[in-house]
Write an enzyme that holds these catalytic residues in place. Sequence first.
Site, short mmCIF file in Angstrom:
data_model
loop_
_atom_site.label_atom_id
_atom_site.label_comp_id
_atom_site.label_asym_id
_atom_site.label_seq_id
_atom_site.Cartn_x
_atom_site.Cartn_y
_atom_site.Cartn_z
N LEU A 1 -92.89 23.24 21.35
CA LEU A 1 -92.72 21.58 22.07
C LEU A 1 -91.63 21.47 22.52
CD1 LEU A 1 -94.36 19.19 22.73
CD2 LEU A 1 -93.95 18.60 20.48
N GLY B 1 -89.49 23.17 13.94
CA GLY B 1 -88.86 21.93 13.45
C GLY B 1 -87.78 21.40 14.22
N ILE C 1 -87.76 20.00 22.88
CA ILE C 1 -87.25 18.77 22.43
C ILE C 1 -85.76 18.81 22.81
CG2 ILE C 1 -86.84 17.13 20.74
CD1 ILE C 1 -89.98 17.23 21.11
N ILE C 2 -85.12 19.76 22.68
CA ILE C 2 -83.70 20.07 22.59
C ILE C 2 -83.51 21.36 23.44
CG2 ILE C 2 -81.64 20.31 21.36
CD1 ILE C 2 -82.77 18.93 18.89
N CYS D 1 -92.60 23.08 16.92
CA CYS D 1 -93.14 24.46 17.47
C CYS D 1 -94.35 24.88 16.34
CB CYS D 1 -92.26 25.59 17.48
SG CYS D 1 -91.05 25.20 18.62
#
Length: 627
Positions: free
Chosen positions: A51, A76, A53-54, A2
């Site tokens: 963004l 992160g 991701i998880i 992010c």
Amino acid sequence: MCGICGIMTFSPAAEIARDEVRRMNEAIFHRGPDEDGFYHGEQIGMAMRRLSIIDLSSGQQPISNEDGTIWIIFNGEIYNYLELRRDLEGRGHHFKTKSDTEAIVHAYEEFGVECPAKLNGMFGFAIWDTRNRSLFLARDRLGKKPLYYYAGSDRLVFGSELKSLLQSQHVPRRVSPEALDLYLTYEYVPAPHTIFADIKKLPAGHSLLIRRDGKTELRRYWDLHFRENGYHAAELQQGLVDLLQDAVKIRLMSDVPLGAFLSGGIDSSCIVALMARVMDQPVKTFSIGFEEGSYNELEYARAIAKHYKTDHKEFILRPNALELTEKLVKHLDEPLGDFSIFPTYLVSKMAREHVTVVLSGDGGDELFAGYDTYVADWMYRKYRMLPSFLRHSLVQPFARLLPPTEKKKGPINKIKRFVEGTQYPEDLQHVRWMIFLAEQEKQQLYGEALHNIDIRRGAHDFIRSHFQNADSQDYLNRQLYVDIKTYLCDDIMVKVDRMSMAASLEARAPFLDYRVVEYAATIPSALKLQGQQTKWILKKAMKGLLPPPIVKRGKEGFSIPIKNWLKEELRPMMLEVLSPARLKRDGFFNAEYVQRLIDEHLAGAENHSHRLWALTVFGIWREQYLT
């Protein structure tokens, strides 16, 4: 992955405009194109771009603890968050998402400002504690994720990138002469400096606590300590492979497609080999090549791709790709003279067409002595045994007479660079071959705007300070410590973060798992550099996993033929940016001396590519950020 930003005021009476926070967040849209989030309260305004991701469905930020008294925005990935979550649940904490971000909130709730030491990952985060109206900022141990801040008289402004802070009307845009001097000397701006006089980088491995009245507490929560163990080389090799394998495995955690950068060097090849051992599908690999033969390493990347049957993609970088110059300088926020921003961005852009996350080999050189600079310093200790009159009256004049060649390295270029490095103070050790502007050159180059710079001292003080802080008496380990604290954090990590994020791609570096870094610090230096053989123990450890040509080849570096391109395709841009009229208008540099550098380079008499490119990048940056 992010981007984060925010404003804290030191008085409830001071206002925070929501539009100002929104502009700050929009400036880092590329870091997180999937969604945004905001939090506003008394004395605070925070925002983030995500963004995903998880935990794609419920990992939205900002996230709070159970009663909403603690809020976080986070950039992160935390790789041990499941283990941390289980521990925190056992202590009575309740989670409402499956995201790694929420684990940090509860870790802060449980451990306070000690919480960064509990995290294994890459991060830059901000936590707002409504109970005492304090702001807590923290950055990961190796500086993989950035964090900047401006501390004014009535507020603190922070963000993942400088361009975000500059959206605030409260942040001045004054060039720091000291930072400009550091940049021209080393081609990067070391922490805590930035190119702006009033903005600072939060150093890697540090946290910053800002209390409600504006008082701050900067704290280092991690440092690297060298403690050699008594294990035999074979045991150390196996331990290294096992730990690297685990570092790779936990970085495969992702809810989106994942791949790897593959240069064909030992470091990226190690990562691909270890990924292939644990993945149930072919590794997706991405490589950059060049038309110039001495720069092109695709044959080695292809050898690894073939050996592990990867799903391999390649891109040939040509001079016309440097039309990207203005775009990439804009993404950097402050000048960075590292040529490899171009291949790093283009391989990131290519990878993003297929995956959202990549693993890279960054960090291997600093942990296991992979750079030519370590070899150069080893050679210098033998070179200085020559009689002084031979060095000064024969070798140095001879090296200066040799015209540079167009090859990437080659014996002539190596001789010239080696002799050039010997002119700098011996106490700088290997760093002498990472310096690109000498005192006498500064005296001729610097104009009126830089007349107050102390060119005899300032630019090297931070290097000497890190040498003093290294807790090892070993010559090589002290050099590795300096590079980990400087070049790795403020050049390599800056380049990888900005260029991958420019393509909205997350890059993960298994070598920089702090457990691997600390393990490497226990390995005797004699097993890292043996004479002129770099990364000895890493190559021995990976011998059974990699083809012999990969293990045996030397360090080449991820560079481009900029010295050749400045004579041809990039020549018009360079001449425009470094025109006498523009230089005289700005007052930073002596136009006559810059013209001399240009003339000598174009004639092939000298290789001034580092100096000319650094000046060109600064000129482009100035037009973008100061006009």
